[in-house]
Design a protein around this motif. Sequence first.
Motif, PDB file in Angstrom:
ATOM      1  N   HIS A 742     118.018 100.024  76.477  1.00  0.00           N
ATOM      2  CA  HIS A 742     117.144  99.442  75.459  1.00  0.00           C
ATOM      3  C   HIS A 742     116.140  98.453  76.037  1.00  0.00           C
ATOM      4  N   VAL A 743     116.086  98.302  77.356  1.00  0.00           N
ATOM      5  CA  VAL A 743     115.077  97.453  77.970  1.00  0.00           C
ATOM      6  C   VAL A 743     113.746  98.199  77.959  1.00  0.00           C
ATOM      7  N   ALA A 744     112.675  97.482  77.685  1.00  0.00           N
ATOM      8  CA  ALA A 744     111.352  98.110  77.640  1.00  0.00           C
ATOM      9  C   ALA A 744     111.047  98.768  78.982  1.00  0.00           C
ATOM     10  N   GLY A 745     110.608 100.010  78.941  1.00  0.00           N
ATOM     11  CA  GLY A 745     110.278 100.754  80.150  1.00  0.00           C
ATOM     12  C   GLY A 745     111.412 101.573  80.707  1.00  0.00           C
ATOM     13  N   LEU A 746     112.645 101.369  80.203  1.00  0.00           N
ATOM     14  CA  LEU A 746     113.795 102.136  80.681  1.00  0.00           C
ATOM     15  C   LEU A 746     114.254 103.107  79.602  1.00  0.00           C
ATOM     16  N   ASN A 747     114.985 104.113  80.010  1.00  0.00           N
ATOM     17  CA  ASN A 747     115.598 105.059  79.098  1.00  0.00           C
ATOM     18  C   ASN A 747     116.993 105.395  79.626  1.00  0.00           C
ATOM     19  N   ALA A 748     117.631 106.373  79.011  1.00  0.00           N
ATOM     20  CA  ALA A 748     119.001 106.697  79.410  1.00  0.00           C
ATOM     21  C   ALA A 748     119.062 107.168  80.864  1.00  0.00           C
ATOM     22  N   GLY A 749     118.089 107.987  81.280  1.00  0.00           N
ATOM     23  CA  GLY A 749     118.096 108.492  82.653  1.00  0.00           C
ATOM     24  C   GLY A 749     117.889 107.391  83.677  1.00  0.00           C
ATOM     25  N   ARG A 767     113.990  91.820  92.373  1.00  0.00           N
ATOM     26  CA  ARG A 767     113.395  92.818  91.475  1.00  0.00           C
ATOM     27  C   ARG A 767     112.722  93.934  92.246  1.00  0.00           C
ATOM     28  N   GLU A 768     112.218  93.646  93.436  1.00  0.00           N
ATOM     29  CA  GLU A 768     111.522  94.665  94.215  1.00  0.00           C
ATOM     30  C   GLU A 768     112.419  95.854  94.530  1.00  0.00           C
ATOM     31  N   GLN A 769     113.726  95.622  94.605  1.00  0.00           N
ATOM     32  CA  GLN A 769     114.638  96.723  94.927  1.00  0.00           C
ATOM     33  C   GLN A 769     114.719  97.748  93.801  1.00  0.00           C
ATOM     34  N   LEU A 770     114.249  97.402  92.621  1.00  0.00           N
ATOM     35  CA  LEU A 770     114.212  98.390  91.542  1.00  0.00           C
ATOM     36  C   LEU A 770     113.311  99.568  91.897  1.00  0.00           C
ATOM     37  N   LYS A 771     112.331  99.342  92.764  1.00  0.00           N
ATOM     38  CA  LYS A 771     111.430 100.420  93.156  1.00  0.00           C
ATOM     39  C   LYS A 771     112.143 101.506  93.961  1.00  0.00           C
ATOM     40  N   LEU A 772     113.327 101.171  94.500  1.00  0.00           N
ATOM     41  CA  LEU A 772     114.085 102.151  95.273  1.00  0.00           C
ATOM     42  C   LEU A 772     114.910 103.076  94.395  1.00  0.00           C
ATOM     43  N   VAL A 773     115.012 102.768  93.121  1.00  0.00           N
ATOM     44  CA  VAL A 773     115.839 103.560  92.213  1.00  0.00           C
ATOM     45  C   VAL A 773     115.130 104.862  91.870  1.00  0.00           C
ATOM     46  N   GLY A 775     113.538 107.715  89.903  1.00  0.00           N
ATOM     47  CA  GLY A 775     112.878 107.793  88.608  1.00  0.00           C
ATOM     48  C   GLY A 775     112.131 106.545  88.209  1.00  0.00           C
ATOM     49  N   MET A 776     112.120 105.511  89.054  1.00  0.00           N
ATOM     50  CA  MET A 776     111.433 104.260  88.724  1.00  0.00           C
ATOM     51  C   MET A 776     110.038 104.290  89.347  1.00  0.00           C
ATOM     52  N   GLY A 777     109.053 104.702  88.550  1.00  0.00           N
ATOM     53  CA  GLY A 777     107.682 104.742  89.019  1.00  0.00           C
ATOM     54  C   GLY A 777     106.979 103.418  88.815  1.00  0.00           C
ATOM     55  N   PRO A 778     105.712 103.327  89.208  1.00  0.00           N
ATOM     56  CA  PRO A 778     104.972 102.061  89.064  1.00  0.00           C
ATOM     57  C   PRO A 778     104.863 101.594  87.613  1.00  0.00           C
ATOM     58  N   LYS A 779     104.611 102.506  86.679  1.00  0.00           N
ATOM     59  CA  LYS A 779     104.474 102.103  85.283  1.00  0.00           C
ATOM     60  C   LYS A 779     105.813 101.638  84.710  1.00  0.00           C
ATOM     61  N   SER A 780     106.894 102.351  85.010  1.00  0.00           N
ATOM     62  CA  SER A 780     108.213 101.928  84.523  1.00  0.00           C
ATOM     63  C   SER A 780     108.588 100.567  85.096  1.00  0.00           C
ATOM     64  N   PRO A 811     116.319 111.283 103.769  1.00  0.00           N
ATOM     65  CA  PRO A 811     115.406 112.433 103.812  1.00  0.00           C
ATOM     66  C   PRO A 811     115.130 113.030 102.448  1.00  0.00           C
ATOM     67  N   LYS A 812     115.983 112.760 101.439  1.00  0.00           N
ATOM     68  CA  LYS A 812     115.831 113.414 100.149  1.00  0.00           C
ATOM     69  C   LYS A 812     114.658 112.860  99.364  1.00  0.00           C
ATOM     70  N   LYS A 813     114.264 111.626  99.655  1.00  0.00           N
ATOM     71  CA  LYS A 813     113.227 110.984  98.855  1.00  0.00           C
ATOM     72  C   LYS A 813     111.878 111.350  99.441  1.00  0.00           C
ATOM     73  N   SER A 814     111.181 112.201  98.729  1.00  0.00           N
ATOM     74  CA  SER A 814     109.916 112.703  99.234  1.00  0.00           C
ATOM     75  C   SER A 814     108.723 112.093  98.532  1.00  0.00           C
ATOM     76  N   LYS A 815     108.940 111.197  97.603  1.00  0.00           N
ATOM     77  CA  LYS A 815     107.836 110.624  96.841  1.00  0.00           C
ATOM     78  C   LYS A 815     107.402 109.274  97.388  1.00  0.00           C
ATOM     79  N   GLY A 816     107.725 108.984  98.607  1.00  0.00           N
ATOM     80  CA  GLY A 816     107.248 107.755  99.206  1.00  0.00           C
ATOM     81  C   GLY A 816     108.215 106.601  99.094  1.00  0.00           C
ATOM     82  N   LYS A 817     109.341 106.756  98.440  1.00  0.00           N
ATOM     83  CA  LYS A 817     110.271 105.651  98.290  1.00  0.00           C
ATOM     84  C   LYS A 817     111.023 105.378  99.588  1.00  0.00           C
ATOM     85  N   ALA A 818     111.164 106.410 100.409  1.00  0.00           N
ATOM     86  CA  ALA A 818     111.896 106.207 101.657  1.00  0.00           C
ATOM     87  C   ALA A 818     111.131 105.305 102.601  1.00  0.00           C
TER      88      ALA A 818
END
Length: 944
Positions: A742-749, A767-773, A775-780, A811-818
């Motif tokens: 129920h936090v703004a910007g988050l959902n069940a996933g 808080r910066e470590q949230l970017k490593l999660v 499904g957590m994009g810049p807008k979220s 190696p699994k993270k291909s969207k730049g999070k690694a």
Amino acid sequence: MMRRPRATTAKAVIYNENENTDSEQSFAQMASSDEEVDEWKPSESTKATGKVARAPTGGGMKAAPKRTAKPKQPKVPKQPKVPKPRAPRKRAAEQKDAAMSVSVGKKRKKSNGDDLGENEMKTQTGCPEEQKTEKRGNSVRMKEERISFIVSDAHRTDEGTSHSALQVKKEEAPEEDFTFDEPSLKKQKTSETSQRQRPTFPESGAHSLRNELNMNWDLTEVLSTLTCVERWVCGNIIKLLREENTVPFMVRYRKEMINHMDADAVRDIQMVYEELCSLAKKTQSVIQTLKKDGVLTPELEESLRSCRSADDLDHVYTPYKKGSKLTKARRAKALGLEDAATALLNAPQTLVLSAWVKPGTEGLSCVEEVATGMEHILADMIAKDPETLTYIKTLCEKSFVTIQSSVSKTALKEKEQEKVAQEHKKPGAEHQKKKDFDKFQLYFDFTCNVQRIQPHQTLAINRGESLKILTVKVNIPDRVKSDFTRWCINNRWRPKTFAREELHAILRNAVEDSYKRLILPFLTRSYRTKLTSAAEKESIAMFVRNLRQRLLVCPVRGSVIMGVDPGFRHGCKLAILSPTSQILHTDVVFLHNSGQQKEAVKLRHLMATYSCTKVVIGNGTACRETESFFADLISRRYFHPLDVSYCITNEAGASIYSVSPEAVKEMPDLDPNLRSAVSIGRRVQDPLAELVKIDPKHIGIGTYQHDVSAGALKAALDGVVEECVSFVGVDINICSETLMRHVAGLNAGRARSIAEWREKNGPFINREQLKLVKGMGPKSYQQCAGFIRINPQTLNSAKPLPPCAPENPAPKKSKGKAGCSVPTSLNPLDQTCIHPESYHVAQRFLSLVGGSVDQIGSAGLKHCVESKVNTSCIEELAKKVDTTPETLKLIIDGLTQPPGFDIRQSKCFSAHSNTTHSACLATRRQAIKTKPNTYFFIFVDNLH
């Protein structure tokens, strides 16, 4: 068990949960029209129009601009005939004084003094554009159902203030509601904003938006008119919504763009915006359908694109639906009589009725049939003319229109049959029908003005009508018909040249037929739809207010609590919870049977073993008997040396939650009855964290919730839950996955991904470590970061975070999070309400006042900030640190609030009394009448 009265001392610590709120009528201007349709039905209308509660009809939309249809008066200062707006009148008087001052010196001096006063008035009012907007603002509806927490100008914040006292300001309405923001006005004066550059929606964006909708009206302008909010604010809100910003984020971190509006007002604008967008999509679909059917004309397309509500669209589209029967007007037009009807209005001297007679053709076989066909065409033209509809609505607004309900013939017949067959049938079979029949006895002969009827009365009448117990009708005075007929014949639909008496008779019959067959049913449906929409809106608003106050009850922290689900036959279920809501022990005791002494010994053993000092009793069956039992033990100091107290809390929804999948997942090994006891105890330890697990409709805080639009109710309740959770803030390292959803910007996933990351890598350091999660994009991240806390106390007690090196080369993270570099050090600003995007501003401000981040919440930093603010105004400081005053105020609050600050602390209040136990219970029960839904912790001590 009978208790013996003893002399005692009672202390009551009261935790406010919520207060009952009264409902106020708010009238949404909308209407629906449908030619030759059956009577209005509440169930169908509710579903059809539940999403367009605020959109007025075409007539209503044109009536509103007429009130402000003189925009030239405020612009031309030489015209003094502007009675309502004060600023233009003073401007005219000022010029008059200036003209007179050329010849009279003293008058010139006086005029200069007046000019100074006028300049001050202009400074308070704002720019001329705002003065023009303020003229329309006389009719603005302001939020009346809340109180706002007003803080000093230098120390305001969304989530409360730790360094200045909160003052309660009531805004006309008697009920009380908790808000996180400044005064909850739908439209506020922009004097403060106008002095600096306002962030406005670019004209290119508005033009592209209009082209995208492909309608004949401007979205921003219509939204401003429907919501009574200034145009620049509506433009900014549209821009923010299109950028996928959440309401809590906008209310807290984009105040300057939304003019300090509160969450409820922003949600109202969001709902109207979505309704207008859906209207545009529906219009495009209708146009494509009519184009395929081959009935689309340029005039019809223009009418469709000019519709500003779903009811307007249905009014225009209904005659052309495939499934609808052919109307009388369309049958007459098919016979070719449309030219004859047009000739009657434009050139009646050239019209010869006998020339249109075609013997052997149905509808044209005689002069009477030709005249009837022309009447039908004229009646249809009159009923669909916007100017005519506007006039008839104006007449109704000036008249005494009433809604009347009476018992239906079907209900009376069933009542008689019930009386006759009462001796021959089982009484239980007809008991339910009789009960429902008696519920509506108040409305068996009910009449009320449509402008005075209350929302709950409208919903009750609709429910009675849907059950076929009541019949409802709208009474419009006969004077409206006579005035309307006279105006049509002599003004709007008067033939351009002289017409013979037989043609006048056709016109007169057409006007009367149009009123009786088309316009009167349209007005009836319009009033019923308007009343139902307004009642649904108020019912949802009441639900939202009550839910917000229930969620924001102050938590009881730092104590071991015993939750008690009382009962007779199956005993009282117990659950002992740790200060962090962990289950320590569960049991069942039978307090209302023989062997009470044995059960009392068992209770004393449990209380002593776990050092439990607070007992929470559910308000269900056997509540009072259980309360008396515990009060008697406490008064006899049975639990000595423990200082035990108890309270009673609302257990609505606990049983439903105990068998829900969420409860089964959380407590798989517990009996459902014991889960209820756990839920009751946790509702006092942290009401917000516990109540978000339950569907708000099961908490029992709304009225007529089954009669309102389910979609609108769910959206409103989900919005207020998100608002409460976000503004309170969540400790990301200890909060549950359910609360994170129920936090703004988050959902069940995303909440599940955060929980998995936390289990795998340990607690979050910043808080910066949230970017490593995942499904957590810049807008979220932008939307949720400001509402997530990293509490150092919780972090120190948790297990240390393992090295983050394995996370980077994954190696699994291909969207730049690694490859992203995230700091692993603790940032003290992460425990505040300051958004990461403003950290650099906070650092500059700390350097300006001579402080550091390690001093956050300390008395020294608070003193430095206060002294700096007192010597310089907020605006000057904001310029020095290169930010807006709103952002700086939020930073000041975040830096000066003590660690672990909770906005719910302001919801607590206490009361103490020295009296006997029986008098203490009487005092508590009397207080419940004045402060309903309140936690009362009762401490009972023996005076001897």
